[in-house]
Design a protein around this motif. Structure first.
Motif, short mmCIF file in Angstrom:
data_model
loop_
_atom_site.label_atom_id
_atom_site.label_comp_id
_atom_site.label_asym_id
_atom_site.label_seq_id
_atom_site.Cartn_x
_atom_site.Cartn_y
_atom_site.Cartn_z
N THR A 116 0.83 -1.20 0.00
CA THR A 116 0.00 0.00 0.00
C THR A 116 0.87 1.25 0.00
OG1 THR A 116 -0.12 -0.03 2.40
CG2 THR A 116 -1.90 -1.13 1.23
N GLY A 117 0.25 2.34 -0.35
CA GLY A 117 0.95 3.63 -0.32
C GLY A 117 2.08 3.70 -1.32
N ARG A 118 3.20 4.21 -0.87
CA ARG A 118 4.35 4.39 -1.74
C ARG A 118 5.24 3.16 -1.81
NH1 ARG A 118 6.45 10.52 -0.67
NH2 ARG A 118 4.43 11.51 -0.97
N GLY A 119 4.84 2.09 -1.18
CA GLY A 119 5.67 0.88 -1.14
C GLY A 119 5.84 0.20 -2.49
N ALA A 120 4.87 0.36 -3.38
CA ALA A 120 4.96 -0.27 -4.69
C ALA A 120 5.81 0.60 -5.61
CB ALA A 120 3.57 -0.45 -5.30
N THR A 121 6.71 -0.05 -6.33
CA THR A 121 7.57 0.70 -7.24
C THR A 121 6.79 1.14 -8.47
OG1 THR A 121 8.27 -1.25 -8.47
CG2 THR A 121 9.57 -0.66 -6.50
#
Length: 137
Positions: A116-121
């Motif tokens: 979730t959030g900015r964790g996915a590249t």
């Protein structure tokens, strides 16, 4: 591999069997041992035209990993439901064959799990977007 071939290889299921007796009809399925992947269970649903038929398979072996399913089928333990790609080299060589090909299995939906959030590249998000555009078209 073209995009439409990729969809068929990933999403289409087969009943793979490494035994020697041919299976011609669903009624013969209970004469064979099955390797049951615990996520699938021992009641397999088959579809043809407008009918759907659930079949309870006999199993002495239940596994929790795809590697276990492969190893068991290749060791002649029994038949199983598996994605086509899982046994593609063995199907090409004839070591494993699809049976009951006049029946189909219920379709599967692919899932993409991202943090979730900015964790996915950005690359991961771009891949999922491309996948959705390509296969939902």
């Amino acid at each position: 591999m073209r995009a439409d071939e990729l969809v068929a290889a990933i999403l289409a299921n087969v009943v793979a069997d490494n035994v020697h007796a041919p299976i011609i009809d669903l009624s013969e399925l209970n004469k064979h041992q099955a390797v049951v992947y615990l996520q699938e269970g021992n009641v397999w649903s088959f579809q043809r035209a407008s009918s759907e038929l659930p079949v309870t398979v006999q199993s002495k072996l239940r596994v929790t990993a795809a590697e276990g399913v492969r190893a068991a089928v290749l060791a002649d333990v029994g038949l199983t439901i598996a994605s086509e790609w899982m046994f593609s080299p063995e199907r090409r060589s004839g070591a494993v064959r699809a049976v009951l090909s006049e029946w189909s299995l219920p379709p599967l939906d692919p899932w993409a799990v991202l943090p979730t959030g900015r964790g996915a590249t950005a690359k991961a998000r771009a891949f999922v977007d491309l996948f959705e555009r390509t296969f939902n078209a």
